[in-house]
Design an enzyme around this catalytic site. Structure first.
Site, PDB file in Angstrom:
ATOM      1  N   LYS A 197       0.844  -1.208   0.000  1.00 40.96           N
ATOM      2  CA  LYS A 197       0.000   0.000   0.000  1.00 40.96           C
ATOM      3  C   LYS A 197       0.878   1.257   0.000  1.00 40.96           C
ATOM      4  O   LYS A 197       0.622   2.201  -0.746  1.00 40.96           O
ATOM      5  CB  LYS A 197      -0.949  -0.020   1.212  1.00 40.96           C
ATOM      6  CG  LYS A 197      -2.050  -1.072   1.053  1.00 40.96           C
ATOM      7  CD  LYS A 197      -2.851  -1.348   2.328  1.00 40.96           C
ATOM      8  CE  LYS A 197      -3.834  -2.478   2.065  1.00 40.96           C
ATOM      9  NZ  LYS A 197      -4.621  -2.883   3.238  1.00 40.96           N
ATOM     10  N   GLN A 223      -4.554  -1.534   9.444  1.00 45.30           N
ATOM     11  CA  GLN A 223      -4.573  -2.853   8.823  1.00 45.30           C
ATOM     12  C   GLN A 223      -5.284  -3.863   9.722  1.00 45.30           C
ATOM     13  O   GLN A 223      -5.050  -3.926  10.926  1.00 45.30           O
ATOM     14  CB  GLN A 223      -3.138  -3.313   8.521  1.00 45.30           C
ATOM     15  CG  GLN A 223      -3.038  -4.602   7.737  1.00 45.30           C
ATOM     16  CD  GLN A 223      -3.618  -4.528   6.327  1.00 45.30           C
ATOM     17  OE1 GLN A 223      -3.679  -3.473   5.704  1.00 45.30           O
ATOM     18  NE2 GLN A 223      -4.056  -5.666   5.819  1.00 45.30           N
ATOM     19  N   ASP A 274     -11.055   3.065   4.103  1.00 43.96           N
ATOM     20  CA  ASP A 274     -11.429   1.646   4.114  1.00 43.96           C
ATOM     21  C   ASP A 274     -12.944   1.458   4.046  1.00 43.96           C
ATOM     22  O   ASP A 274     -13.422   0.360   3.749  1.00 43.96           O
ATOM     23  CB  ASP A 274     -10.945   0.993   5.424  1.00 43.96           C
ATOM     24  CG  ASP A 274      -9.687   0.176   5.244  1.00 43.96           C
ATOM     25  OD1 ASP A 274      -9.474  -0.353   4.135  1.00 43.96           O
ATOM     26  OD2 ASP A 274      -8.923   0.064   6.221  1.00 43.96           O
TER      27      ASP A 274
HETATM   28  N1  GUN Z   1      -7.077  -6.624   5.795  1.00 38.62           N
HETATM   29  C1  GUN Z   1      -7.435  -7.302   4.678  1.00 38.62           C
HETATM   30  N2  GUN Z   1      -8.023  -6.476   3.789  1.00 38.62           N
HETATM   31  C2  GUN Z   1      -8.030  -5.250   4.351  1.00 38.62           C
HETATM   32  C3  GUN Z   1      -8.505  -3.984   3.912  1.00 38.62           C
HETATM   33  O1  GUN Z   1      -9.061  -3.808   2.819  1.00 38.62           O
HETATM   34  N3  GUN Z   1      -8.315  -2.954   4.784  1.00 38.62           N
HETATM   35  C4  GUN Z   1      -7.730  -3.128   6.003  1.00 38.62           C
HETATM   36  N4  GUN Z   1      -7.608  -2.063   6.792  1.00 38.62           N
HETATM   37  N5  GUN Z   1      -7.298  -4.290   6.436  1.00 38.62           N
HETATM   38  C5  GUN Z   1      -7.440  -5.340   5.615  1.00 38.62           C
END
Ligand code: GUN
Length: 309
Positions: free
Chosen positions: A70, A114, A137
């Site tokens: 990311k 995350q 998110d």
């Molecule tokens: N863990 C797995 N997919 C995601 C996501 O799209 N966002 C976040 N914050 N954590 C994740």
């Protein structure tokens, strides 16, 4: 003259194979990033640089990889980013304090914590502290409500948003189709179902889960299957109707001593068993995965626009 049965079967197989569209998430994500790069250049010319803060608590190896990807994507697109890697014993209060700091930081337009955090962290309570306008998110209840209300100002979770973009990119219509979403998570299953049932998409949606009776039978009634269960290769040929579209959201590590890392990544779908039955399918890797990050970048740009207008 009618060709002999062996030739006819071979032709049928070739035709079937040729009619399966392998949905290339890398290519679609790349095109989306190219468009975003133009938008970012325009914003920068106005003195606005979209900024994303990514927060990881603990040392889960898969999460470390995702967070790294990311932040790298931000760098590649010229976005401002902050990577916060906090120790596994970070307290709820410390994490919330950081969130408040990021809410107040004008360089930051998107905040992502995350998932999953360590067990002692109350994830829902943490999310409640994120400014909904920076919740790229789409996990904050204010954004969940906006999705259900079909208010386009809100943020939609990146993976289901990416799935919808893939369908759009390949001209796969959802209107009047029966979509079965396997999985009821807040990250994928529920928002995916909401997007598919929205007035924009007009699908008829069934959400299935671990307690669903006769899951293979139900899935065989689906025109579109979205597999988001987290069970390696669970969806086999028995689940798939001839000509169905299959989107595989799963990213599962399974042991494989022939690989340098000792594992390989598979989806929730048994790709080889299913692909000749489908009209279109996403591979793993290279299907839905690349779209998640592209949509995170898109949501960060959207947050920047909305916060600076
Ligand atoms: N863990 C797995 N997919 C995601 C996501 O799209 N966002 C976040 N914050 N954590 C994740």
């Amino acid at each position: 003259m009618v060709p002999p049965i062996s030739v006819r079967l071979k032709l049928k197989k070739i035709n079937k194979f040729m009619s399966t569209t392998i949905i290339d998430g890398k290519e679609v994500a790349c095109k989306i990033r190219e468009k975003l790069a133009e938008e970012i250049a325009e914003l920068k010319a106005l003195g606005k640089t979209p900024g994303l803060a990514v927060v990881l608590v603990g040392e889960d190896p898969a999460s470390q990889v995702y967070v790294g990807s990311k932040v790298r994507a931000c760098e590649e697109l010229g976005l401002y980013s902050q990577k916060w890697e906090l120790p596994a014993d970070t307290t709820q209060e410390q994490l919330v304090e950081l969130i408040h700091q990021l809410n107040a930081d004008e360089r930051i337009h998107g905040i992502l914590v995350q998932s999953p955090p360590p067990a002692h962290i109350d994830e829902e309570a943490v999310i409640l502290n994120i400014d909904p306008r920076k919740d790229v998110d789409g996990f904050h209840p204010a954004n969940v409500a906006k999705l259900v209300l079909e208010d386009e100002e809100g943020f939609v979770p990146c993976t289901p948003l990416g799935c919808m973009e893939l369908l759009k990119a390949y001209g796969i219509s959802t209107a009047g189709k029966h979509a079965v979403v396997i999985g009821r998570s807040m990250i994928v299953g529920k928002p995916m179902a909401n997007l598919l049932v929205s007035k924009k998409a007009n699908a008829t949606v069934t959400i299935a889960h671990s307690r669903t009776a006769d899951l293979p039978g139900l899935c065989r009634t689906a025109d579109i299957i979205v597999a988001a269960v987290g069970r390696p290769e669970m969806v086999n040929a028995d689940y798939v109707k001839e000509g169905a579209v299959v989107l595989d959201v799963g990213i599962n590590r399974i042991a494989d001593s022939s690989r340098p890392r000792g594992y390989r990544i598979v989806g929730d779908v048994d790709y080889e068993a299913v692909k000749d039955k489908c009209s279109a399918i996403t591979p793993v890797p290279g299907g839905v995965g690349p779209m998640t990050i592209a949509m995170l970048m898109a949501n960060t740009v959207k947050a920047c626009r909305q916060l600076t207008r």
